[in-house]
Structure formats: structure tokens, C-alpha cells
Design a protein around this motif. Structure first.
Motif, PDB file in Angstrom:
ATOM      1  N   VAL A 124     -12.533 -20.246  39.267  1.00 42.57           N
ATOM      2  CA  VAL A 124     -13.982 -20.490  39.181  1.00 42.57           C
ATOM      3  C   VAL A 124     -14.503 -20.070  37.809  1.00 42.57           C
ATOM      4  O   VAL A 124     -15.348 -20.745  37.213  1.00 42.57           O
ATOM      5  CB  VAL A 124     -14.722 -19.736  40.294  1.00 42.57           C
ATOM      6  N   SER A 125     -13.988 -18.950  37.312  1.00 46.16           N
ATOM      7  CA  SER A 125     -14.403 -18.470  35.990  1.00 46.16           C
ATOM      8  C   SER A 125     -14.032 -19.479  34.912  1.00 46.16           C
ATOM      9  O   SER A 125     -14.763 -19.653  33.933  1.00 46.16           O
ATOM     10  CB  SER A 125     -13.739 -17.119  35.694  1.00 46.16           C
ATOM     11  N   GLY A 126     -12.902 -20.146  35.110  1.00 47.43           N
ATOM     12  CA  GLY A 126     -12.502 -21.187  34.172  1.00 47.43           C
ATOM     13  C   GLY A 126     -13.501 -22.325  34.132  1.00 47.43           C
ATOM     14  O   GLY A 126     -13.737 -22.925  33.073  1.00 47.43           O
ATOM     15  N   TRP A 127     -14.110 -22.638  35.284  1.00 52.39           N
ATOM     16  CA  TRP A 127     -15.168 -23.664  35.294  1.00 52.39           C
ATOM     17  C   TRP A 127     -16.332 -23.233  34.399  1.00 52.39           C
ATOM     18  O   TRP A 127     -16.925 -24.049  33.699  1.00 52.39           O
ATOM     19  CB  TRP A 127     -15.683 -23.898  36.711  1.00 52.39           C
ATOM     20  N   PHE A 152     -18.683 -32.416  37.412  1.00 52.36           N
ATOM     21  CA  PHE A 152     -18.162 -31.282  38.178  1.00 52.36           C
ATOM     22  C   PHE A 152     -17.030 -31.723  39.102  1.00 52.36           C
ATOM     23  O   PHE A 152     -15.991 -31.067  39.186  1.00 52.36           O
ATOM     24  CB  PHE A 152     -19.277 -30.629  38.985  1.00 52.36           C
ATOM     25  N   ASP A 153     -17.223 -32.841  39.800  1.00 52.87           N
ATOM     26  CA  ASP A 153     -16.195 -33.322  40.719  1.00 52.87           C
ATOM     27  C   ASP A 153     -14.900 -33.648  39.968  1.00 52.87           C
ATOM     28  O   ASP A 153     -13.794 -33.377  40.457  1.00 52.87           O
ATOM     29  CB  ASP A 153     -16.687 -34.561  41.468  1.00 52.87           C
ATOM     30  N   ALA A 154     -15.041 -34.218  38.774  1.00 52.73           N
ATOM     31  CA  ALA A 154     -13.869 -34.557  37.970  1.00 52.73           C
ATOM     32  C   ALA A 154     -13.159 -33.298  37.488  1.00 52.73           C
ATOM     33  O   ALA A 154     -11.921 -33.248  37.438  1.00 52.73           O
ATOM     34  CB  ALA A 154     -14.289 -35.409  36.771  1.00 52.73           C
ATOM     35  N   LEU A 155     -13.939 -32.251  37.160  1.00 51.44           N
ATOM     36  CA  LEU A 155     -13.339 -30.988  36.720  1.00 51.44           C
ATOM     37  C   LEU A 155     -12.519 -30.361  37.840  1.00 51.44           C
ATOM     38  O   LEU A 155     -11.378 -29.932  37.628  1.00 51.44           O
ATOM     39  CB  LEU A 155     -14.447 -30.020  36.277  1.00 51.44           C
ATOM     40  N   HIS A 159      -6.134 -31.397  37.596  1.00 47.32           N
ATOM     41  CA  HIS A 159      -5.123 -30.347  37.720  1.00 47.32           C
ATOM     42  C   HIS A 159      -4.773 -29.704  36.383  1.00 47.32           C
ATOM     43  O   HIS A 159      -4.702 -28.475  36.268  1.00 47.32           O
ATOM     44  CB  HIS A 159      -3.853 -30.921  38.349  1.00 47.32           C
ATOM     45  N   THR A 160      -4.547 -30.517  35.383  1.00 45.19           N
ATOM     46  CA  THR A 160      -4.125 -29.997  34.086  1.00 45.19           C
ATOM     47  C   THR A 160      -5.199 -29.098  33.479  1.00 45.19           C
ATOM     48  O   THR A 160      -4.908 -27.992  32.997  1.00 45.19           O
ATOM     49  CB  THR A 160      -3.819 -31.159  33.121  1.00 45.19           C
TER      50      THR A 160
END
Length: 474
Positions: A124-127, A152-155, A159-160
Motif C-alpha cells: 500500500v505504501s508503494g501506491w 488506480f485500478d491499473a496500478l 504486477h511488475t
């Protein structure tokens, strides 16, 4: 109830002995680091949308009461246990209880909770890091609602990118923790926390000039008791508990680095005050924006990653505001994640005599590996298999396990131990350092009776047992 004197265990770290554990350089260092542990995504992200979903002002009042009557007594208990033993959770409970007794399991539960939360918290922090990056390069400019929702949905489904952000954030945590208590955690807390407060206050001042500020202030502090129900009260109790990082061993670990001359009550009160200040001010940053642009305060978890970017794209000066806000989110997440890694690392340092470098690298890498399925939960096997078999993704499973079971059980057991099983003379001696004796009995009654009952009810609510009991009684 009295217990036998502490048995021998790992040597206590003090100023006369070189130790890889370390100590805080000052009381301020502890307060900033411990506040950083408590101040996280739960304050800046979760508190505003939970407040919005539960009617505002009346919810805030109940939340503040729960902070004082439930959160503060337990955080004092955790810091007291850490400071009394100067050891991490497992070693601390082993030192304060009978050899072979069950209380050491409470320490292991806290360490396990910290490990599980760290594994998905860095995802989540990576988001937050990604959104701060997008904000810096003007990524929200001229975007509509569908485009921002798709972002957001695409993020979540990428996976990568998720793995890369997960690795980047975990590496930052390892880099800070591996440098030690003073040179790493305290040093960075002295940088990140003032920067966080400065950005938060600046954004709140900016919010005062938005057309929705009066409505936001009224929403936050007007007590409409008609909107307060049993569900909102339970949610306020749960938010008060979780926002202070209780039940995961963080405050025991940070308390173990605290000077024997520092009063536990004063230090814990300062931490609670800063944590509450950030939660309230975060809402006064977010709600003026929400009301100014006609959005719903009850937008739920998407409030930060969907609603706010849309508002930033429309508002004057939104480019700068977006950078400040998502940088604030990154800083808050980093200080919390560091404390989680420190809980796990310090356990290996205390129990097995590992060096800080070895313990931090090992636990950080294992937590990263354990969190890989969470980073991949937005799409593919880890979403479809877990949802088909458990009705939730791997990410949601870990969140549910830690938040709804491990943390409440750990907090409940810590309160019971501190109130009933911590040797009375030792507990009182530690508590009364730099603290007036008049505060001892109120704290003791709260940690013995009110706090355990409140946490137990929260546990029943979050696990769904309370709803089943209510259904049977109808």
C-alpha cells in the motif's frame, strides 16, 4: 496478582554495555519515533474516510474518548513493559513472567502481527510512492473521474510495478533500520516527522481558503447524536485502537530504548497527542477539498486514491497541493513501516544475539518475500484462487488476519498482563518515575477493567461474532 522475580535472560542493554540494540538519544527522539510509528496510513488515509462514513462530529467525539480511556492506558502499558525490561516483545514477556508460562506467546503474537502487517503495508505504501511520483510530474492534470479511477485500478493490477514499488519501499525501511536506533530510526524521525507536520499544517491552512472549509469544520465538530449508532461507536473504538499501533509490539520495542529516567506517562501522552493531532488535521485537509468539489465524504477507501486526485486536477494550485499531500502520505507510511521492521529485527537481536545488520537484512527480505502474493493480489492466481476458496484475495486475507484477530488479541493480552500479572512493586516503581502518584490508580483501573473490555468488544465486532450474538438475542 504477583509473579516471581524476573529470571535471567538476555542481558539488558544499558549505557555501560555496548549493545547492538542501542538507546534513544533523547526523550524527544523517542516521542518523534513513537509518534511516527503510530502516525501512518491509518491516520491520513483511514481516519478521514471512517469519519466520513460515520457521520462526522459525534464519531470524532467518541473516538477522542476512546483514545483517552482505552488507547492511552494500553500504550502506557506497552511502553512500561518495554522500558522495564529494555527488551523486545518476546524477551520482555519472558523476563516478566514465569519460565515456560504462556505470556511469552503474547510477545510472539505481537512480532508475528508486525511481520504480517509489514508484508502488505509496504505494498500500500508503494501506491503512495507511485501517486507522489505522478503528482510531481503533473499526472493528475486534465484527468476526469473515469481516467483517475482507471489509474488506480491499473496500478493495483500491474504486477511488475507493484513488485517494484514493494521492493523499493522495503529497501528504504531496511536502509533506515540497519543504521541503528540513534543513527537510523531517531535521525530519520527527526527529519520526516517535522516535515510531515509542516506539510500537514500548510495543507490545512490552504484548506481554510477553500469554499468548503466551513462545511468541513461543521461536519467534523458538530455533534449530531442522531447519526451516532452502535456500529459507529464500535468503529470509533476500533479506530482508536488501531491508529496507535497497539498490539503489534512496536511500543514495547520503542519503549525498550527509553531512558530509565524518562516518565512513561508523559512520553506516552505526547505520542498519543501527536497521533490524534495528525488524524484530526488530516481530516481538516481532506474534507474541505471534498466539500469544495461536491464529492461525498463517505467515499470509503477510495477517498485518497480516487476522489482526492480528481479534486487536485480541478483546484487552483492543485499541482503543488497534490505533491505535498502524497509526499505526506509517503512519510507517514515510512515511519510506520520502519517501526514494524524494527519490532521483528530487534527480536532476533535480543533472542539470538544477531548483529543489527544481519537481523534487519534477514527479516526485511523474508517480509518482502512474504508480501509478494499481496503485491500480486490485484490480478491473476492470488486473486482468483483465494477469492474462490476464501472469498477474499491474499492481500485481504493478511489484512483481516492481522487487523481483526492478531492486533486485538495482542492488545487485550497486554492490557490484562499489565493490569493483573505484572509484579506490582516492579510495575509501580517503573510507572512512578517522573510521574505523580495520583495518576497511578486511574491508569491501573483503566488498564485492568475498561481497556480489556473495550478491546474484547472490538474483537467480537471485527470478527463478526458480536453480530451473531445480537442476532441470537433478537
Amino acid at each position: 496478582m504477583a509473579v516471581p522475580p524476573m529470571h535471567s535472560g538476555p542481558k539488558r542493554a544499558d549505557s555501560s554495555q555496548p549493545s547492538s540494540r542501542g538507546t534513544w538519544g533523547s526523550k524527544l527522539g523517542f516521542i518523534l519515533a513513537a509518534a511516527g510509528s503510530a502516525v501512518g496510513l491509518g491516520n491520513v488515509w483511514r481516519f478521514p474516510y471512517v469519519t466520513g462514513s460515520n457521520g462526522g462530529g459525534a464519531f470524532v467525539m467518541v473516538y477522542l474518548l476512546c483514545i483517552v480511556l482505552v488507547g492511552l492506558p494500553i500504550i502506557v502499558a506497552e511502553v512500561l513493559i518495554g522500558r522495564a525490561t529494555q527488551r523486545s516483545p518476546v524477551a520482555a514477556f519472558r523476563a516478566l513472567s514465569r519460565r515456560g508460562g504462556p505470556w511469552m506467546l503474547v510477545g510472539w503474537l505481537g512480532v508475528a502481527a508486525g511481520f504480517v502487517i509489514l508484508s502488505f503495508y509496504t505494498v500500500v505504501s508503494g501506491w503512495s510512492v507511485y501517486y507522489a511520483y505522478r503528482a510531481f510530474f503533473g499526472g493528475f492534470t486534465n484527468l476526469g473521474a473515469s481516467e483517475i479511477n482507471h489509474m488506480f485500478d491499473a496500478l493495483v493490477a500491474d504486477h511488475t510495478r507493484n513488485l517494484g514499488l514493494h521492493a523499493l519501499f522495503m529497501a528504504a525501511c531496511i536502509g533506515i533500520v540497519i543504521s541503528g536506533v540513534r543513527s537510523g530510526i531517531e535521525r530519520w524521525s527527526r527529519i520526516l516527522m517535522p516535515a510531515l507536520f509542516l506539510m500537514l499544517i500548510s495543507l490545512a491552512i490552504y484548506g481554510c481558503f477553500l469554499p468548503g472549509w466551513r462545511k468541513a469544520f461543521d461536519f467534523m465538530f458538530a455533534f449530531r447524536f442522531s447519526q451516532l449508532n452502535a456500529s459507529a461507536i464500535l468503529e470509533a473504538m476500533g479506530q482508536a485502537f488501531f491508529s496507535l499501533s497497539l498490539g503489534m509490539g512496536a511500543m514495547i520495542t520503542y519503549g525498550s530504548y527509553l531512558s530509565k529516567e524518562t516518565g512513561v506517562l508523559g512520553a506516552a501522552t505526547s505520542v498519543v497527542a501527536l497521533d490524534t493531532f495528525v488524524a484530526l488535521l488530516s481530516s481538516l485537509v481532506i474534507f474541505p477539498v471534498i466539500f469544495s468539489f461536491g464529492m461525498a465524504p463517505s467515499s470509503g477507501p477510495g477517498l485518497v486514491f480516487k476522489s482526492l486526485p480528481l479534486a487536485f486536477a480541478q483546484m487552483p494550485g492543485g499541482y503543488v497541493v497534490a505533491i505535498c499531500f502524497f509526499s505526506l502520505l509517503v512519510f507517514a507510511a515510512l515511519t510506520s513501516a520502519v517501526s514494524l521492521l524494527e519490532v521483528v529485527s530487534s527480536t532476533f537481536i535480543d533472542l539470538y544475539g544477531w548483529s543489527r545488520q544481519k537481523a534487519t537484512l534477514f527479516t526485511g527480505c523474508v517480509a518482502f518475500a512474504f508480501g509478494i502474493p499481496s503485491a500480486l493480489s490485484g490480478k491473476g492466481f492470488f486473486l482468483t484462487w483465494f477469492k474462490s476458496h476464501l472469498s477474499m484475495s491474499y492481500f485481504d486475507l493478511m489484512d483481516n488476519l492481522a487487523s481483526n484477530w492478531m492486533l486485538p488479541l495482542g492488545g487485550l493480552a497486554t492490557a490484562v498482563f499489565a493490569g493483573w500479572f505484572f509484579r506490582a512493586d516492579h510495575r509501580d516503581r517503573e510507572f512512578l518515575v517522573a510521574t505523580k502518584s495520583t495518576f497511578r490508580l486511574p491508569w491501573l483501573y483503566l488498564v485492568r477493567f475498561l481497556a480489556p473490555i473495550a478491546v474484547f468488544v472490538v474483537l467480537l465486532n471485527y470478527t463478526g461474532i458480536l453480530a451473531k450474538i445480537q442476532h441470537l438475542m433478537r
